[in-house]
Design a protein around this motif. Structure first.
Motif, PDB file in Angstrom:
ATOM      1  N   UNK A 119      12.736 -58.479 -24.497  1.00 34.09           N
ATOM      2  CA  UNK A 119      12.165 -57.840 -23.091  1.00 34.09           C
ATOM      3  C   UNK A 119      11.313 -56.721 -23.694  1.00 34.09           C
ATOM      4  N   UNK A 120      10.628 -56.163 -22.674  1.00 35.79           N
ATOM      5  CA  UNK A 120       9.803 -55.017 -22.953  1.00 35.79           C
ATOM      6  C   UNK A 120      10.398 -54.003 -21.838  1.00 35.79           C
ATOM      7  N   UNK A 121      10.384 -52.565 -22.134  1.00 37.15           N
ATOM      8  CA  UNK A 121      10.686 -51.542 -21.054  1.00 37.15           C
ATOM      9  C   UNK A 121       9.578 -50.540 -21.128  1.00 37.15           C
ATOM     10  N   UNK A 122       9.256 -50.113 -19.743  1.00 38.12           N
ATOM     11  CA  UNK A 122       8.406 -49.144 -19.704  1.00 38.12           C
ATOM     12  C   UNK A 122       8.904 -47.629 -19.426  1.00 38.12           C
ATOM     13  N   UNK A 123       8.392 -46.911 -20.206  1.00 36.38           N
ATOM     14  CA  UNK A 123       8.890 -45.464 -20.242  1.00 36.38           C
ATOM     15  C   UNK A 123       7.786 -44.438 -19.788  1.00 36.38           C
ATOM     16  N   UNK A 124       8.220 -43.434 -18.946  1.00 34.72           N
ATOM     17  CA  UNK A 124       7.556 -42.307 -18.473  1.00 34.72           C
ATOM     18  C   UNK A 124       7.880 -41.094 -19.389  1.00 34.72           C
ATOM     19  N   UNK A 138      -0.075 -41.345  -9.791  1.00 35.54           N
ATOM     20  CA  UNK A 138      -0.561 -41.432  -8.370  1.00 35.54           C
ATOM     21  C   UNK A 138      -1.995 -40.841  -8.398  1.00 35.54           C
ATOM     22  N   UNK A 139      -2.288 -40.179  -7.120  1.00 36.68           N
ATOM     23  CA  UNK A 139      -3.722 -39.914  -7.028  1.00 36.68           C
ATOM     24  C   UNK A 139      -4.030 -38.472  -7.626  1.00 36.68           C
ATOM     25  N   UNK A 140      -3.235 -37.895  -8.159  1.00 36.06           N
ATOM     26  CA  UNK A 140      -3.495 -36.283  -8.756  1.00 36.06           C
ATOM     27  C   UNK A 140      -4.180 -36.705 -10.071  1.00 36.06           C
ATOM     28  N   UNK A 141      -3.957 -37.636 -10.839  1.00 39.33           N
ATOM     29  CA  UNK A 141      -4.544 -37.664 -12.082  1.00 39.33           C
ATOM     30  C   UNK A 141      -6.150 -37.704 -11.981  1.00 39.33           C
ATOM     31  N   UNK A 142      -6.899 -36.756 -12.489  1.00 44.82           N
ATOM     32  CA  UNK A 142      -8.492 -36.689 -12.396  1.00 44.82           C
ATOM     33  C   UNK A 142      -8.788 -35.929 -10.884  1.00 44.82           C
ATOM     34  N   UNK A 183       4.572 -31.973 -12.181  1.00 37.92           N
ATOM     35  CA  UNK A 183       5.651 -32.803 -11.784  1.00 37.92           C
ATOM     36  C   UNK A 183       5.139 -33.120 -10.111  1.00 37.92           C
ATOM     37  N   UNK A 184       5.237 -34.360  -9.647  1.00 34.06           N
ATOM     38  CA  UNK A 184       4.949 -34.638  -8.246  1.00 34.06           C
ATOM     39  C   UNK A 184       6.136 -35.178  -7.448  1.00 34.06           C
ATOM     40  N   UNK A 185       6.536 -34.605  -6.561  1.00 31.49           N
ATOM     41  CA  UNK A 185       7.667 -34.860  -5.570  1.00 31.49           C
ATOM     42  C   UNK A 185       7.637 -34.667  -4.241  1.00 31.49           C
ATOM     43  N   UNK A 186       8.582 -35.376  -3.604  1.00 30.84           N
ATOM     44  CA  UNK A 186       8.779 -34.903  -2.141  1.00 30.84           C
ATOM     45  C   UNK A 186       9.246 -33.549  -1.941  1.00 30.84           C
ATOM     46  N   UNK A 187       9.151 -33.316  -0.648  1.00 26.42           N
ATOM     47  CA  UNK A 187       9.864 -31.737  -0.369  1.00 26.42           C
ATOM     48  C   UNK A 187      11.448 -31.638  -0.787  1.00 26.42           C
ATOM     49  N   UNK A 188      12.142 -32.908  -0.678  1.00 27.84           N
ATOM     50  CA  UNK A 188      13.591 -33.015  -1.091  1.00 27.84           C
ATOM     51  C   UNK A 188      13.717 -32.906  -2.602  1.00 27.84           C
ATOM     52  N   UNK A 189      12.519 -33.058  -3.239  1.00 28.14           N
ATOM     53  CA  UNK A 189      12.769 -33.056  -4.800  1.00 28.14           C
ATOM     54  C   UNK A 189      12.706 -34.529  -5.523  1.00 28.14           C
ATOM     55  N   UNK A 190      12.598 -35.491  -4.491  1.00 31.47           N
ATOM     56  CA  UNK A 190      12.577 -36.741  -5.079  1.00 31.47           C
ATOM     57  C   UNK A 190      11.175 -37.051  -5.729  1.00 31.47           C
ATOM     58  N   UNK A 201       4.105 -40.026 -10.943  1.00 31.17           N
ATOM     59  CA  UNK A 201       3.791 -39.079 -11.825  1.00 31.17           C
ATOM     60  C   UNK A 201       2.373 -38.418 -11.907  1.00 31.17           C
ATOM     61  N   UNK A 202       2.355 -37.434 -12.605  1.00 29.41           N
ATOM     62  CA  UNK A 202       0.803 -36.812 -12.911  1.00 29.41           C
ATOM     63  C   UNK A 202       0.217 -37.115 -14.206  1.00 29.41           C
ATOM     64  N   UNK A 203       1.021 -37.951 -14.814  1.00 33.63           N
ATOM     65  CA  UNK A 203       0.681 -38.410 -16.143  1.00 33.63           C
ATOM     66  C   UNK A 203      -0.605 -39.310 -16.436  1.00 33.63           C
ATOM     67  N   UNK A 204      -1.298 -38.988 -17.600  1.00 34.15           N
ATOM     68  CA  UNK A 204      -2.010 -40.080 -18.208  1.00 34.15           C
ATOM     69  C   UNK A 204      -1.735 -40.382 -19.466  1.00 34.15           C
ATOM     70  N   UNK A 205      -2.311 -41.791 -19.875  1.00 36.85           N
ATOM     71  CA  UNK A 205      -1.757 -42.200 -20.972  1.00 36.85           C
ATOM     72  C   UNK A 205      -2.143 -41.131 -22.324  1.00 36.85           C
ATOM     73  N   UNK A 206      -3.355 -40.550 -22.160  1.00 41.27           N
ATOM     74  CA  UNK A 206      -3.416 -39.680 -23.595  1.00 41.27           C
ATOM     75  C   UNK A 206      -2.395 -38.556 -23.606  1.00 41.27           C
ATOM     76  N   UNK A 207      -2.117 -38.058 -22.516  1.00 39.39           N
ATOM     77  CA  UNK A 207      -0.730 -36.928 -22.573  1.00 39.39           C
ATOM     78  C   UNK A 207       0.516 -37.688 -23.051  1.00 39.39           C
TER      79      UNK A 207
END
Length: 393
Positions: free
Chosen positions: A250-255, A285-289, A308-315, A319-325
């Motif tokens: 199997x394959x695992x996705x990693x952030x 999410x929509x923050x990239x770019x 880091x993108x999160x709710x007010x409670x910290x959840x 992510x704000x990640x792009x593949x180059x990063x």
């Protein structure tokens, strides 16, 4: 039309070749050869070819297979859930192309039946219109475990309806990836999806080790953002993480954003899994770019701060990640080789999607979907099916 990219280093998917060239014709790679052999290449003498071959010199920079992201929620202020349309897919793809992503699955998190139908229709239309880079759709939910819902709206999480399989197998073109919690679906559900061509991954789950092993036996082949939204590995209950790391097929996705999973944990997991079983995803999410730091995610206020993108409670809320990063982080934070980091962004997701005959390598016959990187691994240019990003901006 044919053209050549020359005077560059080329990562083929296996190794890096210095001072090489690649000839591209009709959106695919026609030939790979040393730069010094370009003028004497027999390409121009082949029957039916145009003798005038355009040549672009890349100043010794690195040409690699384009990045493939199987989990993209949004980009450039567009969230797929807010507007599951072909225009949204096009905008999200354009936003991530700037960061080397040349193929992707627009991703819908848990939502209403109507939104799921709209997302599938949009993906089908995008494939029909050949929207650059779109490979299909990823439905992340709604058949998840409430205990591990993360930022997914509680009201949308549910058990499969009687005709759920009919819906999930309705995409006529491209790939359908479904993330579900194995403990929340009936026996045989995964088997039937896989038999119909759907790729199934476990995520947002509290499944036991035995439940995941059973899902694997039914055809489950992926684990969505490993470690996140699932119980940790325990000495007496390995759970989903243990089953994922033990399984060789199997394959695992990693952030890899330095927020979702500790680097030491990532290193341990990568070392535990056979080479080729780990792939990079963004869960962006929509923050990239985008320059905006405050936005809404299905009615919840979300804030971006220090990557880091999160709710007010910290959840965490995607992510704000792009593949180059992500590739740079693998090299700089995880101490992986450049070659393996690039494979995790291209070859391995191509294999996971069953597209390794077209994507993930630079070699004769492969699609000319590539990324040009400078010495700092920042994106200089991309090609999707032979079309340069400089031609579409």
């Amino acid at each position: 039309m044919a053209f050549a990219l020359t005077e560059c280093r080329i990562f083929t998917g296996e190794c890096i070749l210095d001072d090489h060239a690649v000839i591209i014709k009709d959106g695919r790679i026609n030939k790979l050869l040393p730069s010094s052999d370009l003028d004497s290449s027999d390409f121009n003498n082949s029957p039916g070819t145009d003798s005038s071959l355009r040549v672009y010199r890349l100043n010794g920079e690195l040409l690699a297979p384009g990045y493939i992201d199987t989990q993209v929620n949004g980009g450039a202020d567009v969230l797929f859930n807010d507007a599951p349309s072909v225009d949204s897919i096009r905008a999200i793809g354009a936003a991530h192309r700037r960061f080397g992503t040349t193929a992707f699955l627009p991703t819908l998190i848990s939502d209403s039946r109507e939104k799921m139908e709209a997302a599938l229709a949009a993906a089908n239309q995008a494939m029909t219109e050949q929207v650059p880079g779109c490979l299909g759709v990823h439905l992340e939910g709604p058949f998840l475990n409430l205990q591990r819902k993360g930022v997914h709206p509680e009201a949308m999480i549910r058990r499969p309806e009687a005709d759920a399989q009919q819906l999930l197998t309705s995409l006529k073109r491209g790939k359908t990836l479904v993330t579900l919690a194995p403990e929340q679906i009936p026996d045989g559900f995964i088997h039937n999806l896989v038999e119909s061509g759907v790729i199934v991954a476990a995520g947002h789950t509290a499944a036991t080790y035995d439940q995941v092993r059973h899902a694997l036996s039914e055809g489950l082949t992926g684990f969505t953002h490993l470690f996140n939204a699932m119980p940790p590995l325990n000495s007496r209950e390995p759970g989903a993480v243990g089953a994922a790391l033990e399984d060789n097929k199997s394959w695992c996705g990693l952030i890899v954003d330095n927020h979702h999973v500790h680097p030491a944990t990532l290193k341990i997991a990568i070392n535990a899994k056979p080479r080729g079983g780990m792939m990079l995803v963004t869960d962006a999410v929509q923050t990239v770019g985008s320059e905006n730091n405050d936005f809404e995610l299905l009615g919840q206020k979300i804030v971006r701060q220090d990557g880091r993108v999160s709710t007010a409670e910290g959840t965490l809320a995607g992510s704000d990640l792009d593949m180059a990063s992500a590739v740079r982080n693998c090299v700089q934070i995880l101490d992986l080789t450049l070659e393996e980091s690039l494979r995790m962004a291209s070859l391995y997701p191509a294999r996971f999607l069953g597209l390794a005959s077209d994507y993930g390598r630079i070699g004769q016959g492969f699609k000319a979907s590539m990324v040009l990187l400078d010495k700092d691994l920042r994106v200089r240019e991309t090609w999707i099916d032979g079309v340069s990003s400089k031609e579409v901006t």
